[in-house]
Motif scaffolding. Structure first.
Motif, PDB file in Angstrom:
ATOM      1  N   ALA A  13      -1.101  -4.578  28.439  1.00 53.15           N
ATOM      2  CA  ALA A  13      -0.144  -3.490  28.254  1.00 53.15           C
ATOM      3  C   ALA A  13       0.527  -3.696  26.902  1.00 53.15           C
ATOM      4  O   ALA A  13       1.143  -4.726  26.665  1.00 53.15           O
ATOM      5  N   ASN A  14       0.352  -2.724  26.013  1.00 53.92           N
ATOM      6  CA  ASN A  14       1.058  -2.739  24.734  1.00 53.92           C
ATOM      7  C   ASN A  14       2.388  -2.031  24.943  1.00 53.92           C
ATOM      8  O   ASN A  14       2.439  -1.007  25.626  1.00 53.92           O
ATOM      9  N   TYR A  15       3.447  -2.558  24.337  1.00 50.70           N
ATOM     10  CA  TYR A  15       4.750  -1.912  24.524  1.00 50.70           C
ATOM     11  C   TYR A  15       5.541  -1.836  23.226  1.00 50.70           C
ATOM     12  O   TYR A  15       5.335  -2.607  22.299  1.00 50.70           O
ATOM     13  N   TRP A  16       6.441  -0.860  23.224  1.00 52.51           N
ATOM     14  CA  TRP A  16       7.415  -0.665  22.155  1.00 52.51           C
ATOM     15  C   TRP A  16       8.736  -0.370  22.842  1.00 52.51           C
ATOM     16  O   TRP A  16       8.804   0.482  23.725  1.00 52.51           O
ATOM     17  N   VAL A  17       9.783  -1.085  22.456  1.00 51.93           N
ATOM     18  CA  VAL A  17      11.104  -0.936  23.083  1.00 51.93           C
ATOM     19  C   VAL A  17      12.168  -0.891  21.992  1.00 51.93           C
ATOM     20  O   VAL A  17      12.136  -1.691  21.059  1.00 51.93           O
ATOM     21  N   LYS A  18      13.095   0.046  22.131  1.00 52.79           N
ATOM     22  CA  LYS A  18      14.294   0.029  21.289  1.00 52.79           C
ATOM     23  C   LYS A  18      15.454  -0.303  22.211  1.00 52.79           C
ATOM     24  O   LYS A  18      15.753   0.441  23.145  1.00 52.79           O
ATOM     25  N   ALA A  19      16.074  -1.455  21.951  1.00 54.13           N
ATOM     26  CA  ALA A  19      17.171  -1.930  22.797  1.00 54.13           C
ATOM     27  C   ALA A  19      18.382  -2.228  21.923  1.00 54.13           C
ATOM     28  O   ALA A  19      18.255  -2.837  20.855  1.00 54.13           O
ATOM     29  N   PHE A  20      19.524  -1.788  22.387  1.00 47.32           N
ATOM     30  CA  PHE A  20      20.771  -2.023  21.668  1.00 47.32           C
ATOM     31  C   PHE A  20      21.489  -3.239  22.223  1.00 47.32           C
ATOM     32  O   PHE A  20      21.138  -3.738  23.289  1.00 47.32           O
ATOM     33  N   GLU A  21      22.492  -3.727  21.513  1.00 51.89           N
ATOM     34  CA  GLU A  21      23.241  -4.889  21.971  1.00 51.89           C
ATOM     35  C   GLU A  21      24.165  -4.560  23.134  1.00 51.89           C
ATOM     36  O   GLU A  21      24.461  -5.427  23.949  1.00 51.89           O
ATOM     37  N   GLU A  22      24.626  -3.317  23.207  1.00 49.78           N
ATOM     38  CA  GLU A  22      25.517  -2.892  24.286  1.00 49.78           C
ATOM     39  C   GLU A  22      24.815  -1.841  25.153  1.00 49.78           C
ATOM     40  O   GLU A  22      24.080  -1.000  24.637  1.00 49.78           O
ATOM     41  N   PRO A  23      25.063  -1.843  26.458  1.00 49.43           N
ATOM     42  CA  PRO A  23      24.469  -0.823  27.325  1.00 49.43           C
ATOM     43  C   PRO A  23      25.037   0.568  27.027  1.00 49.43           C
ATOM     44  O   PRO A  23      26.145   0.694  26.517  1.00 49.43           O
ATOM     45  N   SER A  24      24.258   1.592  27.349  1.00 49.61           N
ATOM     46  CA  SER A  24      24.703   2.974  27.186  1.00 49.61           C
ATOM     47  C   SER A  24      24.529   3.726  28.493  1.00 49.61           C
ATOM     48  O   SER A  24      23.410   3.899  28.974  1.00 49.61           O
ATOM     49  N   GLU A  25      25.620   4.168  29.060  1.00 51.25           N
ATOM     50  CA  GLU A  25      25.593   4.928  30.301  1.00 51.25           C
ATOM     51  C   GLU A  25      24.823   6.240  30.130  1.00 51.25           C
ATOM     52  O   GLU A  25      24.202   6.734  31.060  1.00 51.25           O
ATOM     53  N   TYR A  26      24.838   6.794  28.911  1.00 53.88           N
ATOM     54  CA  TYR A  26      24.223   8.098  28.664  1.00 53.88           C
ATOM     55  C   TYR A  26      22.763   8.015  28.252  1.00 53.88           C
ATOM     56  O   TYR A  26      21.955   8.849  28.633  1.00 53.88           O
ATOM     57  N   TYR A  27      22.400   7.039  27.417  1.00 49.60           N
ATOM     58  CA  TYR A  27      21.065   6.998  26.835  1.00 49.60           C
ATOM     59  C   TYR A  27      20.181   5.879  27.366  1.00 49.60           C
ATOM     60  O   TYR A  27      18.964   5.952  27.246  1.00 49.60           O
ATOM     61  N   GLY A  28      20.763   4.837  27.924  1.00 46.65           N
ATOM     62  CA  GLY A  28      19.978   3.689  28.363  1.00 46.65           C
ATOM     63  C   GLY A  28      19.308   3.894  29.703  1.00 46.65           C
ATOM     64  O   GLY A  28      19.808   4.622  30.559  1.00 46.65           O
ATOM     65  N   ILE A  29      18.164   3.236  29.887  1.00 48.01           N
ATOM     66  CA  ILE A  29      17.501   3.259  31.192  1.00 48.01           C
ATOM     67  C   ILE A  29      18.429   2.589  32.196  1.00 48.01           C
ATOM     68  O   ILE A  29      18.899   1.474  31.969  1.00 48.01           O
ATOM     69  N   ASN A  30      18.712   3.265  33.286  1.00 47.56           N
ATOM     70  CA  ASN A  30      19.621   2.766  34.327  1.00 47.56           C
ATOM     71  C   ASN A  30      20.980   2.365  33.753  1.00 47.56           C
ATOM     72  O   ASN A  30      21.603   1.431  34.241  1.00 47.56           O
ATOM     73  N   GLY A  31      21.415   3.066  32.690  1.00 48.06           N
ATOM     74  CA  GLY A  31      22.698   2.743  32.061  1.00 48.06           C
ATOM     75  C   GLY A  31      22.672   1.456  31.267  1.00 48.06           C
ATOM     76  O   GLY A  31      23.711   0.889  30.949  1.00 48.06           O
ATOM     77  N   GLY A  32      21.484   0.992  30.901  1.00 40.64           N
ATOM     78  CA  GLY A  32      21.342  -0.291  30.208  1.00 40.64           C
ATOM     79  C   GLY A  32      21.162  -0.162  28.707  1.00 40.64           C
ATOM     80  O   GLY A  32      21.540   0.838  28.091  1.00 40.64           O
ATOM     81  N   LYS A  33      20.538  -1.171  28.119  1.00 35.00           N
ATOM     82  CA  LYS A  33      20.413  -1.291  26.665  1.00 35.00           C
ATOM     83  C   LYS A  33      19.186  -0.599  26.085  1.00 35.00           C
ATOM     84  O   LYS A  33      19.129  -0.339  24.897  1.00 35.00           O
ATOM     85  N   ILE A  42       8.977  -6.126  33.833  1.00 33.52           N
ATOM     86  CA  ILE A  42       9.122  -7.244  32.892  1.00 33.52           C
ATOM     87  C   ILE A  42      10.007  -6.835  31.714  1.00 33.52           C
ATOM     88  O   ILE A  42      10.901  -7.583  31.299  1.00 33.52           O
ATOM     89  N   LEU A  43       9.781  -5.633  31.177  1.00 33.86           N
ATOM     90  CA  LEU A  43      10.561  -5.157  30.040  1.00 33.86           C
ATOM     91  C   LEU A  43      12.019  -4.914  30.405  1.00 33.86           C
ATOM     92  O   LEU A  43      12.917  -5.220  29.625  1.00 33.86           O
ATOM     93  N   LEU A  44      12.263  -4.370  31.596  1.00 31.86           N
ATOM     94  CA  LEU A  44      13.650  -4.198  32.047  1.00 31.86           C
ATOM     95  C   LEU A  44      14.358  -5.546  32.133  1.00 31.86           C
ATOM     96  O   LEU A  44      15.497  -5.674  31.708  1.00 31.86           O
TER      97      LEU A  44
END
Length: 83
Positions: A22-42, A77-79
């Protein structure tokens, strides 16, 4: 990758004893986002490709949700790693 982007591969064991990649690409921020993050996460963007086919895509909302076992394993795994 810069600006919160991460890219890589995950080996998923399959029933015949082989592996799927499985090839993956993830954009993750340092702080979680209730609006944009998966499950309110980063994670605000996530793509998973297996056997040359897009299996999951999240861009501040689901375009393609994980639907099969291999994709769900990679997604979990990515979560765990980035969210």
């Amino acid at each position: 990758m810069a600006n919160g982007w991460h890219e890589g591969t995950i080996g998923i064991p399959v029933k015949d004893g082989g592996m799927k990649v499985a090839n993956y690409w993830v954009k993750a921020f340092e702080e979680p986002s209730e609006y944009y993050g998966i499950n309110g996460g980063k994670i605000s963007k996530l793509s998973i490709k297996i056997d040359g086919e897009w299996k999951a895509n999240y861009d501040r909302g689901w375009d393609i949700e994980p639907a099969d076992e291999e994709t769900n394993i990679a997604y979990s795994i990515l979560l765990n790693e980035y969210n």
